[in-house]
Enzyme design. Structure first.
Site: not given
Ligand code: PEP
Length: 252
Positions: A9, A11, A94, A96, A166, A172, A212
């Site tokens: 992803n 973003k 997601h 976000e 998630e 992040g 992460s």
């Molecule tokens: C994501 O945005 O779906 C995600 C898992 O981000 P990160 O791996 O940076 O935590």
């Protein structure tokens, strides 16, 4: 056997030049991947990405889709528009989007239906916030999100759908859920799907972990029984890091 699926992803990162460079580097690094490989790129990079991955085993994904097929929805993108550009997967719900753009369980459900009707494969994201986790509400939250996202979705459409667990506090932040915690919550999600669709259909669904996940922890996470893939944010922006996740090593 389910084929694991690992998706990046991006973003709101990468212009067209960066997209071309990153994918040109990535294509040879993941060519022998055992899992399905997807990159979810910004809308404006889709055409460049499509050309850069042509003939490779990398599939194209987007990061959102609108619930209506067309109309007065300024700034939105429909499933048909994405399919025209050969997009196969689309992230929906997601955290976000839920946090900054008012996405709700209802709008997630509407987008999932539009994606399926339009020939896209949704990757539905669910997960609890830190506050919800600390107050012991993780299971309640993910079950509510699953029931909301799958409302009126038919069993025969399940094979087109991927779920990504998630935990919001792990996205992040550099904090990863322990492999055991991730596995346990995914088991809760699968149980909720079992209740909706029965054992066989729920067991056949692919559920990713995201938050992460990176080159260092991918092997352990991917070795867990319930984890069928990963959704990778930050670590998908460097070809070598993402390739290392995609080419994870099986731990017995
Ligand atoms: C994501 O945005 O779906 C995600 C898992 O981000 P990160 O791996 O940076 O935590």
């Amino acid at each position: 056997m389910k084929r694991p699926i690992i998706a990046g992803n991006w973003k709101m990162n990468n212009t067209n030049a960066g997209t071309k460079a990153l994918l040109t580097e990535l294509v040879p690094l993941v060519k022998d991947a055992k899992c399905e490989v997807v990159v979810c790129v910004p809308f404006t990079d889709i055409d460049t990405a499509r050309k850069a991955i042509r003939g490779s085993n990398i599939k194209l994904g987007a990061q959102n889709v609108h619930w209506a097929p067309k109309g007065a929805f300024t700034g939105e993108i429909s499933a048909e528009m994405l399919r025209e550009l050969k997009v196969e997967y689309v992230l929906i719900g997601h955290s976000e989007r839920r946090q900054y753009f008012g996405e709700t369980d209802e709008s997630v459900n509407a987008r999932v239906k539009a994606a399926i009707d339009g020939g896209l494969k949704p990757i539905i994201c669910v997960g609890e916030t830190l506050e919800e986790r600390e107050s012991g509400k993780t299971a309640e939250v993910v079950i509510r999100q699953i029931n909301g996202a799958f409302k009126d979705i038919e069993k025969y459409d399940l094979k087109k759908i991927v779920v990504a667990y998630e935990p919001v506090w792990a996205i992040g932040t550099g904090k990863t859920a322990t492999a055991q915690d991730a596995n346990d919550t995914i088991a809760v999600i699968r149980k909720a799907l079992r209740k909706l669709y029965g054992k066989t259909a729920a067991n056949a669904m692919r559920i990713q972990y995201g938050g992460s996940m990176n080159a260092k922890n991918a092997d352990e996470l991917m070795s867990m029984k319930e984890i069928d893939g990963g959704l990778i944010g930050g670590a998908s922006l460097k070809a070598a890091d993402f390739a290392r996740v995609v080419n994870y090593q099986e731990i017995q």
